[in-house]
Scaffold this motif. Structure first.
Motif, PDB file in Angstrom:
ATOM      1  N   LEU A   1       0.820  -1.211   0.000  1.00 12.67           N
ATOM      2  CA  LEU A   1       0.000   0.000   0.000  1.00 12.67           C
ATOM      3  C   LEU A   1       0.857   1.265   0.000  1.00 12.67           C
ATOM      4  N   VAL A   2       1.990   1.226   0.657  1.00 11.90           N
ATOM      5  CA  VAL A   2       2.903   2.373   0.604  1.00 11.90           C
ATOM      6  C   VAL A   2       3.393   2.547  -0.830  1.00 11.90           C
ATOM      7  N   LEU A   3       3.775   1.450  -1.464  1.00 13.20           N
ATOM      8  CA  LEU A   3       4.261   1.513  -2.845  1.00 13.20           C
ATOM      9  C   LEU A   3       3.186   2.011  -3.808  1.00 13.20           C
ATOM     10  N   ALA A   4       1.941   1.661  -3.560  1.00  8.63           N
ATOM     11  CA  ALA A   4       0.845   2.114  -4.426  1.00  8.63           C
ATOM     12  C   ALA A   4       0.702   3.633  -4.408  1.00  8.63           C
ATOM     13  N   LEU A   5       1.200   4.268  -3.368  1.00  5.75           N
ATOM     14  CA  LEU A   5       1.163   5.735  -3.309  1.00  5.75           C
ATOM     15  C   LEU A   5       2.281   6.365  -4.140  1.00  5.75           C
ATOM     16  N   PHE A   6       3.326   5.602  -4.441  1.00  6.32           N
ATOM     17  CA  PHE A   6       4.484   6.126  -5.170  1.00  6.32           C
ATOM     18  C   PHE A   6       4.608   5.590  -6.591  1.00  6.32           C
ATOM     19  N   GLN A   7       3.998   4.459  -6.872  1.00  4.78           N
ATOM     20  CA  GLN A   7       4.171   3.778  -8.147  1.00  4.78           C
ATOM     21  C   GLN A   7       2.852   3.677  -8.902  1.00  4.78           C
ATOM     22  N   SER A   8       2.959   3.618 -10.224  1.00  7.22           N
ATOM     23  CA  SER A   8       1.768   3.353 -11.047  1.00  7.22           C
ATOM     24  C   SER A   8       1.595   1.836 -11.134  1.00  7.22           C
ATOM     25  N   GLY A   9       0.581   1.414 -11.822  1.00  9.42           N
ATOM     26  CA  GLY A   9       0.346  -0.005 -12.017  1.00  9.42           C
ATOM     27  C   GLY A   9      -0.787  -0.534 -11.164  1.00  9.42           C
ATOM     28  N   LYS A  10      -0.973  -1.834 -11.253  1.00 14.99           N
ATOM     29  CA  LYS A  10      -2.021  -2.536 -10.506  1.00 14.99           C
ATOM     30  C   LYS A  10      -1.377  -3.310  -9.371  1.00 14.99           C
ATOM     31  N   PHE A  11      -2.023  -3.286  -8.211  1.00 17.24           N
ATOM     32  CA  PHE A  11      -1.503  -3.947  -7.019  1.00 17.24           C
ATOM     33  C   PHE A  11      -2.493  -4.996  -6.535  1.00 17.24           C
ATOM     34  N   HIS A  12      -1.987  -6.191  -6.297  1.00 13.65           N
ATOM     35  CA  HIS A  12      -2.785  -7.283  -5.747  1.00 13.65           C
ATOM     36  C   HIS A  12      -2.195  -7.641  -4.389  1.00 13.65           C
ATOM     37  N   LEU A  13      -2.994  -7.463  -3.340  1.00 16.73           N
ATOM     38  CA  LEU A  13      -2.557  -7.766  -1.981  1.00 16.73           C
ATOM     39  C   LEU A  13      -3.248  -9.043  -1.530  1.00 16.73           C
ATOM     40  N   VAL A  14      -2.478 -10.018  -1.079  1.00 15.98           N
ATOM     41  CA  VAL A  14      -3.018 -11.302  -0.661  1.00 15.98           C
ATOM     42  C   VAL A  14      -2.873 -11.429   0.849  1.00 15.98           C
ATOM     43  N   GLU A  15      -3.996 -11.592   1.508  1.00 17.26           N
ATOM     44  CA  GLU A  15      -4.012 -11.717   2.971  1.00 17.26           C
ATOM     45  C   GLU A  15      -5.118 -12.697   3.358  1.00 17.26           C
ATOM     46  N   ALA A  16      -4.760 -13.717   4.128  1.00 13.12           N
ATOM     47  CA  ALA A  16      -5.715 -14.757   4.506  1.00 13.12           C
ATOM     48  C   ALA A  16      -6.625 -14.358   5.664  1.00 13.12           C
ATOM     49  N   THR A  17      -6.220 -13.396   6.481  1.00 15.27           N
ATOM     50  CA  THR A  17      -6.992 -13.017   7.670  1.00 15.27           C
ATOM     51  C   THR A  17      -8.037 -11.960   7.310  1.00 15.27           C
ATOM     52  N   ALA A  18      -9.310 -12.310   7.473  1.00 14.78           N
ATOM     53  CA  ALA A  18     -10.407 -11.436   7.056  1.00 14.78           C
ATOM     54  C   ALA A  18     -10.373 -10.071   7.741  1.00 14.78           C
ATOM     55  N   LYS A  19     -10.082 -10.031   9.037  1.00 11.39           N
ATOM     56  CA  LYS A  19     -10.102  -8.738   9.723  1.00 11.39           C
ATOM     57  C   LYS A  19      -8.985  -7.834   9.216  1.00 11.39           C
ATOM     58  N   LYS A  20      -7.853  -8.386   8.842  1.00 10.78           N
ATOM     59  CA  LYS A  20      -6.794  -7.569   8.249  1.00 10.78           C
ATOM     60  C   LYS A  20      -7.217  -7.063   6.878  1.00 10.78           C
ATOM     61  N   CYS A  21      -7.957  -7.878   6.153  1.00  8.85           N
ATOM     62  CA  CYS A  21      -8.475  -7.443   4.847  1.00  8.85           C
ATOM     63  C   CYS A  21      -9.474  -6.298   5.000  1.00  8.85           C
ATOM     64  N   ARG A  22     -10.247  -6.309   6.066  1.00  8.83           N
ATOM     65  CA  ARG A  22     -11.162  -5.187   6.320  1.00  8.83           C
ATOM     66  C   ARG A  22     -10.359  -3.904   6.536  1.00  8.83           C
ATOM     67  N   PHE A  23      -9.267  -4.001   7.291  1.00  9.61           N
ATOM     68  CA  PHE A  23      -8.395  -2.843   7.483  1.00  9.61           C
ATOM     69  C   PHE A  23      -7.820  -2.384   6.139  1.00  9.61           C
ATOM     70  N   LEU A  24      -7.280  -3.311   5.371  1.00 11.54           N
ATOM     71  CA  LEU A  24      -6.698  -2.958   4.069  1.00 11.54           C
ATOM     72  C   LEU A  24      -7.728  -2.284   3.168  1.00 11.54           C
ATOM     73  N   SER A  25      -8.935  -2.802   3.156  1.00 17.07           N
ATOM     74  CA  SER A  25     -10.004  -2.214   2.336  1.00 17.07           C
ATOM     75  C   SER A  25     -10.325  -0.791   2.773  1.00 17.07           C
ATOM     76  N   GLU A  26     -10.331  -0.562   4.081  1.00 15.95           N
ATOM     77  CA  GLU A  26     -10.577   0.786   4.605  1.00 15.95           C
ATOM     78  C   GLU A  26      -9.472   1.749   4.152  1.00 15.95           C
ATOM     79  N   VAL A  27      -8.229   1.324   4.234  1.00 14.78           N
ATOM     80  CA  VAL A  27      -7.112   2.170   3.798  1.00 14.78           C
ATOM     81  C   VAL A  27      -7.228   2.461   2.300  1.00 14.78           C
ATOM     82  N   VAL A  28      -7.483   1.427   1.513  1.00 14.24           N
ATOM     83  CA  VAL A  28      -7.616   1.597   0.059  1.00 14.24           C
ATOM     84  C   VAL A  28      -8.712   2.599  -0.268  1.00 14.24           C
ATOM     85  N   GLU A  29      -9.857   2.464   0.403  1.00 14.99           N
ATOM     86  CA  GLU A  29     -10.969   3.385   0.155  1.00 14.99           C
ATOM     87  C   GLU A  29     -10.617   4.818   0.557  1.00 14.99           C
ATOM     88  N   ARG A  30     -10.055   4.981   1.740  1.00 15.19           N
ATOM     89  CA  ARG A  30      -9.731   6.327   2.243  1.00 15.19           C
ATOM     90  C   ARG A  30      -8.635   7.009   1.435  1.00 15.19           C
TER      91      ARG A  30
END
Length: 184
Positions: A60-89
């Motif tokens: 997510l830090v790199l997505a702020l500095f780099q172009s392209g498409k980013f795929h983040l893989v995380e097995a823990t659902a609650k961490k994915c909720r956090f990641l989704s919140e960051v992506v949205e914000r």
């Protein structure tokens, strides 16, 4: 970055995203550590695959500095909720996809850059990422045992590799690997 830091601190109260001891040094320990990979990449419009994304470092830090498409893989659902919140914000939803699954269950992604931080051994990362690597460059943030992990990985894989000194930890290294193939 301020928004990301604030969300990390807020969500850390509800779940373990990073070591509590690192919250006072979040900028150096997590953001700067992740951002240092950006200087190594000149490719535009890369397809990034981040293994074991956790709190979003480094992807997510790199997505702020780099172009392209980013795929983040995380097995823990609650961490994915956090990641989704960051992506949205941070308004990154058009370039960042969160995959709430184990890497073994991920549909094939043709990644040109594969990243990971504090996730697994080098051998395990190569094993997980190989089905998704399209002549990929692997940029993996590792600690003081990086050289040992490289030697261990050579038993199962052939690859070209450099170890780059970390800017944020004098004992840490960035594994910069290419042409990763399984030994026959």
């Amino acid at each position: 970055m301020d928004t990301y830091a604030a969300l990390l601190i807020e969500w850390q109260e509800r779940m373990n995203l990073v070591a509590r001891s690192t919250l006072d040094i979040v900028w150096e320990r997590h953001f700067a550590d992740s951002a240092q990979l950006s200087d190594l990449v000149t490719e535009s419009d890369a397809t990034w695959l981040d293994l074991g994304s956790g709190a979003g470092f480094p992807a997510l830090v790199l997505a702020l500095f780099q172009s392209g498409k980013f795929h983040l893989v995380e097995a823990t659902a609650k961490k994915c909720r956090f990641l989704s919140e960051v992506v949205e914000r941070l308004d990154l939803s058009n370039r960042v996809t969160i995959h709430n699954c184990r890497i073994e269950a991920l549909p094939k992604i043709r990644a040109s850059i594969i990243t990971a931080r504090a996730c697994a051994s080098l051998s395990q990362l190569f094993d997980w990422g190989m089905p998704h690597a399209r002549d990929a460059r692997w940029l993996l943030l590792k600690g003081k045992t990086a050289a040992d992990e490289v030697e261990a990985a050579r038993a199962m894989f052939t690859f070209d590799c450099g170890l780059i000194a970390s800017r944020t930890d004098p004992q840490a290294r960035i594994v910069d690997a290419q042409r990763v193939r399984r030994r026959q």
